[in-house]
Design an enzyme around this catalytic site. Structure first.
Site, PDB file in Angstrom:
ATOM      1  N   GLU A 257      -9.396  -0.168   3.991  1.00 46.27           N
ATOM      2  CA  GLU A 257      -8.676   1.192   4.141  1.00 46.27           C
ATOM      3  C   GLU A 257      -7.644   1.428   3.278  1.00 46.27           C
ATOM      4  O   GLU A 257      -6.789   0.798   2.790  1.00 46.27           O
ATOM      5  CB  GLU A 257      -7.973   1.055   5.597  1.00 46.27           C
ATOM      6  CG  GLU A 257      -6.915   2.343   6.047  1.00 46.27           C
ATOM      7  CD  GLU A 257      -7.842   3.691   5.573  1.00 46.27           C
ATOM      8  OE1 GLU A 257      -7.339   4.288   5.079  1.00 46.27           O
ATOM      9  OE2 GLU A 257      -8.908   3.810   6.167  1.00 46.27           O
TER      10      GLU A 257
ATOM     11  N   CYS B 274     -17.392  12.351  11.958  1.00 40.68           N
ATOM     12  CA  CYS B 274     -17.087  13.052  13.001  1.00 40.68           C
ATOM     13  C   CYS B 274     -17.088  14.361  12.955  1.00 40.68           C
ATOM     14  O   CYS B 274     -16.206  15.264  13.338  1.00 40.68           O
ATOM     15  CB  CYS B 274     -15.884  12.534  13.645  1.00 40.68           C
ATOM     16  SG  CYS B 274     -14.253  12.730  12.730  1.00 40.68           S
TER      17      CYS B 274
END
Length: 334
Positions: free
Chosen positions: A162, A260
């Protein structure tokens, strides 16, 4: 006197309070009738769904525990981990429930759970890399898969990358709280990611996106969306991330791309680009039957960019989940 719009797109946009350009994109992808259903659903509260941490207890036991706390639940239709809280958001918010505080479950939409499940990963296939891990919801789901679905395997080899330091710190704390620091290794630099090139049995790319699939969770987002970002800037970034992540996959390893978003430019068009540019290195990896979209209404929509078997789209009006897209490939052996 204010006249009601005659144009069907303007009429939907006005009636359901959406920017007209967003409704226009919906109609181009789903048609006018399905777009009306989608807009209506996006104006309603989404279900409160949790993922059982089956490292500690079964979904059935979690359901019984919640029942004793006067919280009735319904198992999710596809995910073997999920429970939907029948009465929606409990008083004080679900995040304050003891089961969440104790790490026995966490808030996670069923569609998000299905992204982790779509990797079909286990340690016998080699280590897995959660590329763009965020706060680690899917990373933790991968750990659940490895340990509970394949209990005779040794400690799973799970890596997480990340780029945002604040999110890495949050993920580190979550792993510490769940005693999973020995099972999941967080990469803290791109150099360490590059050192893994050609070694991953599976790489999951949950790419940054417009989050248009979560509009019912964040109603204000519809007015903050920017057409240029959704149509050009995000897809450019997504192509770069997907291309870079692909280099980590070993021969016969798998690559899963997810967003998403429910916008075609971030989904099918990015995946189609990858098919064209990397088709000499990766083959389509068809989805398992239970993850296929229930999208018969798409068959009559000529504007759909692809009905490829290695793509699937989940939508609120069609599946009851938030909006997600998942594409899968397998790296060629040569």
């Amino acid at each position: 006197k204010i006249l009601w719009p005659r144009d069907p797109i303007q009429k939907l946009a006005t009636y359901y309070s959406f920017p007209s350009w967003v409704v226009s994109k919906f109609v181009s992808q789903f048609g006018i009738n399905q777009s009306a259903k989608l807009c209506r659903i996006l104006n309603l509260r989404g279900p409160v769904t949790v993922r059982t941490n089956t490292l500690f207890l079964s979904r059935e036991d979690m359901q019984e525990t919640l029942k004793k706390a006067n919280i009735s639940t319904t198992p999710t239709r596809i995910s073997p981990w999920g429970l939907i809280l029948d009465q929606g958001r409990p008083k004080g918010g679900a995040i304050h429930l003891p089961a969440i505080r104790d790490g026995l479950m966490e808030l996670q939409d069923e569609g998000s759970q299905l992204i982790a499940l779509s990797t079909e990963w286990n340690e016998s296939k080699g280590p897995v890399l959660d590329y763009c891990a965020g706060s680690g919801g899917k990373t933790l789901a991968l750990a659940t898969m490895a340990i509970k679905l394949h209990p005779n395997q040794s400690t799973p080899s799970i890596l997480a990358w990340e780029p945002m330091e604040s999110r890495r710190r949050h993920l580190t704390q979550r792993l510490t709280d769940l005693n999973l620091t020995d099972s999941i290794h967080i990469l803290d630099s791109l150099d360490k990611v590059e050192s893994k090139f050609g070694q991953m049995g599976c790489t999951l790319v949950d790419a940054p996106c417009s989050s248009s699939g979560t509009l019912r969770r964040h109603p204000q987002l519809r007015w903050n969306l920017n057409s240029e970002e959704c149509e050009k800037l995000y897809p450019k970034l997504q192509r770069e991330i997907l291309a870079n992540a692909s280099f980590t996959v070993k021969p016969n390893g798998t690559l899963v791309y997810a967003t998403c978003s429910i916008f075609r430019e971030e989904n099918e068009e990015v995946a189609n680009w990858f098919d064209r540019e990397f088709g000499d290195k990766f083959d389509p990896w068809p989805h398992s039957l239970q993850l296929q979209s229930n999208s018969a209404h798409h068959a009559s929509c000529d504007s759909m960019t692809s009905t490829a078997s290695h793509f699937t789209t989940l939508t609120p009006h069609d599946h009851g989940t938030d909006g997600f897209f998942i594409a899968r490939w397998r790296r060629k052996a040569g």
